[in-house]
Design an enzyme around this catalytic site. Structure first.
Site, short mmCIF file in Angstrom:
data_model
loop_
_atom_site.label_atom_id
_atom_site.label_comp_id
_atom_site.label_asym_id
_atom_site.label_seq_id
_atom_site.Cartn_x
_atom_site.Cartn_y
_atom_site.Cartn_z
N ASP A 189 -12.78 40.26 -5.94
CA ASP A 189 -11.80 39.59 -5.07
C ASP A 189 -10.49 40.36 -5.18
O ASP A 189 -10.32 41.21 -6.07
CB ASP A 189 -11.60 38.13 -5.53
CG ASP A 189 -10.55 37.43 -4.69
OD1 ASP A 189 -10.59 37.55 -3.46
OD2 ASP A 189 -9.65 36.78 -5.26
N SER A 190 -9.57 40.05 -4.30
CA SER A 190 -8.26 40.69 -4.37
C SER A 190 -7.49 40.26 -5.62
O SER A 190 -6.51 40.91 -5.98
CB SER A 190 -7.46 40.32 -3.12
OG SER A 190 -7.43 38.92 -2.96
N TYR A 215 -4.73 40.97 -0.06
CA TYR A 215 -5.44 41.72 0.97
C TYR A 215 -5.15 41.11 2.36
O TYR A 215 -5.24 41.79 3.36
CB TYR A 215 -6.96 41.69 0.74
CG TYR A 215 -7.49 42.55 -0.39
CD1 TYR A 215 -6.65 43.23 -1.27
CD2 TYR A 215 -8.87 42.69 -0.56
CE1 TYR A 215 -7.18 44.01 -2.30
CE2 TYR A 215 -9.40 43.47 -1.57
CZ TYR A 215 -8.56 44.13 -2.45
OH TYR A 215 -9.07 44.91 -3.46
N GLY A 216 -4.85 39.82 2.34
CA GLY A 216 -4.77 39.07 3.60
C GLY A 216 -3.64 39.47 4.53
O GLY A 216 -3.59 39.05 5.68
N CYS A 229 -13.99 37.51 -1.60
CA CYS A 229 -12.74 37.46 -0.84
C CYS A 229 -13.08 37.33 0.66
O CYS A 229 -13.84 38.14 1.20
CB CYS A 229 -11.99 38.76 -1.11
SG CYS A 229 -10.52 38.99 -0.13
N THR A 287 -11.11 37.78 3.19
CA THR A 287 -10.54 38.87 3.96
C THR A 287 -11.46 40.09 3.89
O THR A 287 -11.81 40.68 4.92
CB THR A 287 -9.13 39.22 3.42
OG1 THR A 287 -8.34 38.02 3.39
CG2 THR A 287 -8.45 40.24 4.29
N GLU A 342 -0.98 30.61 -6.05
CA GLU A 342 -0.70 31.57 -7.13
C GLU A 342 0.41 31.03 -8.05
O GLU A 342 0.44 31.30 -9.23
CB GLU A 342 -0.24 32.92 -6.54
CG GLU A 342 -1.30 33.62 -5.72
CD GLU A 342 -2.22 34.51 -6.54
OE1 GLU A 342 -1.80 34.96 -7.62
OE2 GLU A 342 -3.37 34.74 -6.09
N CYS A 391 -10.70 30.84 2.72
CA CYS A 391 -9.92 31.71 1.81
C CYS A 391 -10.23 31.24 0.40
O CYS A 391 -10.34 30.03 0.15
CB CYS A 391 -8.43 31.56 2.11
SG CYS A 391 -7.38 32.41 0.92
N HIS A 424 -8.48 30.83 -2.11
CA HIS A 424 -7.50 29.95 -2.76
C HIS A 424 -7.55 28.50 -2.24
O HIS A 424 -7.07 27.60 -2.90
CB HIS A 424 -6.09 30.49 -2.54
CG HIS A 424 -5.80 31.74 -3.28
ND1 HIS A 424 -6.57 32.88 -3.17
CD2 HIS A 424 -4.80 32.05 -4.16
CE1 HIS A 424 -6.06 33.83 -3.94
NE2 HIS A 424 -4.98 33.35 -4.54
N1 DGL Z 1 -8.80 36.53 -1.54
C1 DGL Z 1 -8.13 36.42 -0.28
C2 DGL Z 1 -9.06 35.75 0.75
O1 DGL Z 1 -9.96 35.02 0.40
C3 DGL Z 1 -6.86 35.63 -0.38
C4 DGL Z 1 -5.76 36.36 -1.14
C5 DGL Z 1 -5.33 37.65 -0.47
O2 DGL Z 1 -4.68 37.62 0.58
O3 DGL Z 1 -5.70 38.68 -1.00
O4 DGL Z 1 -8.90 35.99 1.92
#
Ligand code: DGL
Length: 279
Positions: free
Chosen positions: A11-12, A43-44, A74, A76, A153, A185, A187
């Site tokens: 994941d990011s 990453y988003g 992730c 994204t 976060e 997402c 989160h």
């Molecule tokens: N892990 C990213 C997602 O699920 C969220 C956090 C990011 O923007 O990197 O899209």
């Protein structure tokens, strides 16, 4: 048949641990190698090209650890890079989009589904395309909720600011009469209570992490790749920035201490890889 090699998850950053948590609950014998790209999160907000090259580097790192499967935890990365990863690597690659799509189609009664995600995920239109491919007459209402990631976060999982932000983002979806909402997402499952309260009882929230763990189990079972029963599955955590915050918040997310978290430098890895290719 069985296969004791670990499952690789990337994941990011920290958010993919919501998927790890569900894998651990559903598949307690599996060892897991996790990579969180904490140096390059989020990453988003990045372009598809950049996210794609990060996703390939992340997967290459996991492959070095002998994983039997890769999970792009992730959304994204899943929405822009899944096909590239499937084409480039010789193990099954799971994303988090399709499991959520299937569950949403099963859940909706009025055929009107909402999708929330990062700006990059929503811009790709991947959720809309996948939903429409499986059901022609489905109505999809999408909305990017970029402030949800920093709120999570920060650990602000509830409170006036989080509830106010949710109301601003989600009000237009409520007006469209969605009865099912995909939490698109990593989160967002951590904001389930706030989002659920905003919509009230009439909404079905699709937690892609749970659905993804089910899809992983199906793949392992149907390919005879489940790990044999064991009492000591290994959990290895790697991050690309200093591990302190990841260790602390990650422990809360998994409900247990993470143990050692190793810092790695993917860019140096890539550099030595390209040098080796030149010689
Ligand atoms: N892990 C990213 C997602 O699920 C969220 C956090 C990011 O923007 O990197 O899209």
């Amino acid at each position: 048949m069985s296969d004791a090699r670990p499952i690789g998850v990337f994941d990011s950053g920290i958010g993919g641990l919501t998927v790890v948590r569900e894998i651990m609950a559903l598949l307690p014998n599996e060892s897991i190698v996790y990579f969180g790209d904490t140096a390059r999160v989020p990453y988003g907000t990045k372009s598809p090209e950049v996210v794609r090259s990060f996703a390939i580097q992340d997967t290459r790192f996991l492959m070095k650890h002998g994983v039997k499967m890769v999970v792009a935890a992730c959304h994204t990365a899943s929405s822009v890079a899944l096909d590239d990863l499937k084409a480039a690597f010789p193990v099954p690659v799971h994303g988090v989009i399709e499991p959520g799509v299937r569950a949403a189609l099963k859940a909706t009664r009025n055929n009107t589904i909402g999708v929330i995600g990062t700006r990059a995920t929503i811009l790709t239109g991947t959720y809309e395309r996948k939903l429409a491919a499986l059901r022609k007459n489905v109505r999809v209402e999408s909305r990017a909720c970029p402030l949800f990631v920093p709120l999570v976060e920060e650990g602000w999982l509830d409170g006036d600011i989080t509830r106010g932000t949710a109301a601003v983002y989600l009000d237009p979806l409520k007006e469209k009469g969605i009865d099912t909402l995909i939490l698109g997402c990593t989160h967002y499952p951590l904001l389930k209570r706030v989002i659920g309260d905003f919509f009230g009882n009439g909404i079905c929230l699709i937690d892609s992490a749970e659905e993804t763990a089910r899809a992983i189990r199906e793949t392992l079972q149907s390919n005879g790749m489940e790990s044999p029963a064991r009492s000591d599955p290994e959990l290895l955590f790697f991050v690309s920035d200093i591990p302190a915050h990841f260790r602390e918040v990650g422990g809360q997310c998994l409900g247990r201490p993470l143990g050692s978290v190793h810092q790695v430098n993917l860019e140096l890895d890539e550099l030595s890889r390209s040098r080796n290719h030149e010689t």
